[in-house]
Design a protein around this motif. Sequence first.
Motif, mmCIF file in Angstrom:
data_model
loop_
_atom_site.group_PDB
_atom_site.id
_atom_site.type_symbol
_atom_site.label_atom_id
_atom_site.label_comp_id
_atom_site.label_asym_id
_atom_site.label_seq_id
_atom_site.Cartn_x
_atom_site.Cartn_y
_atom_site.Cartn_z
ATOM 1 N N UNK A 1 0.845 -1.081 0.073
ATOM 2 C CA UNK A 1 -0.038 0.018 -0.115
ATOM 3 C C UNK A 1 0.993 1.318 0.004
ATOM 4 N N UNK A 2 1.992 1.174 0.696
ATOM 5 C CA UNK A 2 2.904 2.316 0.959
ATOM 6 C C UNK A 2 3.335 2.670 -0.294
ATOM 7 N N UNK A 3 4.311 1.569 -1.022
ATOM 8 C CA UNK A 3 4.775 1.797 -2.179
ATOM 9 C C UNK A 3 3.829 2.218 -3.282
ATOM 10 N N UNK A 4 2.998 1.551 -3.457
ATOM 11 C CA UNK A 4 1.851 2.034 -4.256
ATOM 12 C C UNK A 4 1.364 3.409 -4.167
ATOM 13 N N UNK A 5 1.199 3.867 -3.262
ATOM 14 C CA UNK A 5 0.674 5.278 -2.945
ATOM 15 C C UNK A 5 2.083 6.153 -3.338
ATOM 16 N N UNK A 6 3.332 5.744 -3.049
ATOM 17 C CA UNK A 6 4.407 6.671 -3.307
ATOM 18 C C UNK A 6 4.330 6.708 -4.976
ATOM 19 N N UNK A 7 4.311 5.577 -5.548
ATOM 20 C CA UNK A 7 4.464 5.409 -7.105
ATOM 21 C C UNK A 7 3.206 6.486 -7.768
ATOM 22 N N UNK A 8 2.082 6.137 -7.207
ATOM 23 C CA UNK A 8 1.084 6.724 -7.876
ATOM 24 C C UNK A 8 1.009 8.112 -7.671
ATOM 25 N N UNK A 9 1.353 8.691 -6.443
ATOM 26 C CA UNK A 9 1.436 10.286 -6.107
ATOM 27 C C UNK A 9 2.397 10.793 -7.293
ATOM 28 N N UNK A 10 3.550 10.003 -7.417
ATOM 29 C CA UNK A 10 4.533 10.673 -8.286
ATOM 30 C C UNK A 10 3.905 10.638 -9.873
ATOM 31 N N UNK A 11 3.234 9.626 -10.209
ATOM 32 C CA UNK A 11 2.370 9.399 -11.558
ATOM 33 C C UNK A 11 1.745 10.614 -11.611
ATOM 34 N N UNK A 12 0.986 10.852 -10.707
ATOM 35 C CA UNK A 12 -0.218 11.831 -10.732
ATOM 36 C C UNK A 12 0.513 13.264 -11.034
ATOM 37 N N UNK A 13 1.229 13.463 -10.215
ATOM 38 C CA UNK A 13 1.965 14.683 -10.139
ATOM 39 C C UNK A 13 2.609 14.872 -11.425
ATOM 40 N N UNK A 14 3.421 13.803 -12.212
ATOM 41 C CA UNK A 14 3.961 14.037 -13.199
ATOM 42 C C UNK A 14 3.217 14.009 -14.515
ATOM 43 N N UNK B 1 1.263 18.759 -6.333
ATOM 44 C CA UNK B 1 2.445 18.134 -6.254
ATOM 45 C C UNK B 1 2.208 16.465 -5.664
ATOM 46 N N UNK B 2 3.213 15.855 -5.470
ATOM 47 C CA UNK B 2 3.114 14.606 -4.964
ATOM 48 C C UNK B 2 2.997 14.606 -3.619
ATOM 49 N N UNK B 3 3.268 15.697 -2.814
ATOM 50 C CA UNK B 3 3.254 15.998 -1.397
ATOM 51 C C UNK B 3 1.583 16.581 -0.977
ATOM 52 N N UNK B 4 0.843 16.765 -2.019
ATOM 53 C CA UNK B 4 -0.404 16.759 -1.821
ATOM 54 C C UNK B 4 -1.240 15.731 -1.377
ATOM 55 N N UNK B 5 -0.586 14.387 -1.574
ATOM 56 C CA UNK B 5 -1.311 13.258 -1.162
ATOM 57 C C UNK B 5 -0.578 12.878 0.303
ATOM 58 N N UNK B 6 -1.635 12.451 1.116
ATOM 59 C CA UNK B 6 -1.399 12.196 2.468
ATOM 60 C C UNK B 6 -0.823 10.833 2.521
ATOM 61 N N UNK B 7 0.367 10.605 2.288
ATOM 62 C CA UNK B 7 1.042 9.345 2.264
ATOM 63 C C UNK B 7 1.335 8.855 3.530
#
Length: 193
Positions: free
Chosen positions: A159-172, A178-184
């Motif tokens: 779940x953690x790594x999926x959220x990390x990768x997904x946040x970057x995908x959305x941001x880019x 920004x990816x920091x907008x996700x409450x990881x």
Amino acid sequence: MSIAEPARARGRRTRARILQTAAELFAAHGHAAVSVAAIAKAARVYPHQITYYFGSKDGLFVHASLSTLLRDAVRLEPIGLRQRGPGAFRSALARTALALPSVPAAVQAMSISRVRPELQPVAQTYLAVLFRRAEHYLVELLARRGWAVDRPAAVEVRTFWSAVLGARLISESGYGGRSADVDLAGVMTVRER
């Protein structure tokens, strides 16, 4: 009298040199700007050796990007160990993971492997290693600190790594923010027992 290096050992060394050189070039210039010829020249090999070991430039990119992500993920471990409470642990890991320089290339590598079926097993293998290492780290940390998670450790790290990768995908992908907008940090359930 010198003893010649065995072919298998020489091949492993050549493959590792290609992988390291490609990782550096891709990190500096991006996938599109780096050619097989440039990688071969920098690694002091012939272009056909890249094809022999990795199949294609895309195959080499997937290997290089995901192996770099594995290496960078280890940087999270000492940061997590320094945190005294679960909240600080969650925040520090989230902030650091989102800032890992290898994450954007890893997201691109997974996108490439999605459309290149022959590269899917490569991506799956690297992700399996990432998840297994992260799970081992988390289980040891929980035992050492007496902390707990609300779900199995394997699910927690996926779940953690999926959220990390997904946040970057959305941001880019061009979405505003920004990816920091996700409450990881909120994705993780690490807590006091």
